[in-house]
Design a protein around this motif. Sequence first.
Motif, PDB file in Angstrom:
ATOM      1  N   ARG A 106     -31.519   5.302   1.656  1.00 12.23           N
ATOM      2  CA  ARG A 106     -31.457   4.187   0.704  1.00 12.23           C
ATOM      3  C   ARG A 106     -32.013   2.918   1.325  1.00 12.23           C
ATOM      4  O   ARG A 106     -32.742   2.163   0.673  1.00 12.23           O
ATOM      5  N   GLN A 107     -31.675   2.675   2.607  1.00  8.72           N
ATOM      6  CA  GLN A 107     -32.206   1.489   3.263  1.00  8.72           C
ATOM      7  C   GLN A 107     -33.737   1.537   3.340  1.00  8.72           C
ATOM      8  O   GLN A 107     -34.411   0.538   3.079  1.00  8.72           O
ATOM      9  N   TYR A 136     -30.962  -4.222  11.715  1.00  3.63           N
ATOM     10  CA  TYR A 136     -29.959  -3.193  11.485  1.00  3.63           C
ATOM     11  C   TYR A 136     -29.498  -2.592  12.797  1.00  3.63           C
ATOM     12  O   TYR A 136     -30.311  -2.166  13.621  1.00  3.63           O
ATOM     13  N   ALA A 151     -23.439   6.464  10.806  1.00  3.98           N
ATOM     14  CA  ALA A 151     -24.544   6.358   9.846  1.00  3.98           C
ATOM     15  C   ALA A 151     -24.911   7.744   9.321  1.00  3.98           C
ATOM     16  O   ALA A 151     -25.028   8.705  10.080  1.00  3.98           O
ATOM     17  N   GLU A 152     -25.103   7.842   7.995  1.00  4.55           N
ATOM     18  CA  GLU A 152     -25.408   9.118   7.363  1.00  4.55           C
ATOM     19  C   GLU A 152     -26.759   9.051   6.674  1.00  4.55           C
ATOM     20  O   GLU A 152     -27.288   7.978   6.385  1.00  4.55           O
ATOM     21  N   GLN A 169     -27.341   6.959   3.373  1.00  5.57           N
ATOM     22  CA  GLN A 169     -27.281   5.527   3.650  1.00  5.57           C
ATOM     23  C   GLN A 169     -28.607   5.023   4.213  1.00  5.57           C
ATOM     24  O   GLN A 169     -29.144   3.997   3.769  1.00  5.57           O
ATOM     25  N   TYR A 184     -27.586  -3.471   3.262  1.00  7.29           N
ATOM     26  CA  TYR A 184     -27.594  -2.745   4.530  1.00  7.29           C
ATOM     27  C   TYR A 184     -27.443  -3.633   5.765  1.00  7.29           C
ATOM     28  O   TYR A 184     -27.497  -3.136   6.888  1.00  7.29           O
TER      29      TYR A 184
END
Length: 227
Positions: free
Chosen positions: A58-59, A45, A51-52, A55, A148
């Motif tokens: 969740r990853q 990644y 990026a928040e 997000q 992701y």
Amino acid sequence: MALLRKLFEKRICSVCGSDMGRHTGRRLKDGCLCSVCTAKLSPWYIPADTAEVPQLARQIQLREENRERARIFSITNVYGEGMRLFADMEHQWFTVTDSDNFAGDNPDIIDLSECEGVDISIREERHGLQESGTEYDFYVTLRLNHPYLNEISWKLNDESVIGKNSDSYRKYDALAEEIYHVMSRKYNIGTTGSFPAIIECPACGRKTAMTENGKCPHCGEPLKRQN
């Protein structure tokens, strides 16, 4: 005074709620991420400036769920050395990692159907005027439709590849071609027989199989069959 208060204010991880201290972790657009949570992100990644917290949270959740896949991953095919492409045909999964400890290192286990394209590139660095002094590196990029990850890109060769007529060049060229066909799903893994030839686009230099319209899928220029 306000600047001093901001400098010494307590920073809390927006995902796990732990105290980050002043020097650890990462600032996000809408919060902070501690070093422990950062380490849980995929090694493939590449964080964007936009990026928040939801997000990345969740990853991290999906990465924890991935541990079960990593635990039961059954290796049926391996391509490469060092950084390798592993396939599990029983589950129709794959992963790219240099680890042999899947359960411990938790590499991303991805559905084969989530690979939408394969790019092969050969980068050259010329030393002197003779072709025999040119050094080559072979790269594979898998374009993904994944929660992701947009792509995984890695270098195939761990050793120096000098000259197009060398054994090492032929070795990695053949490996790149095999990965191209396997991951573009033109053939099932384990298929025997010959593959269509991979050719080099004369315009952009990218590798591809001959397309139906005779044009490079990367730059759109006409391809030429190579004898």
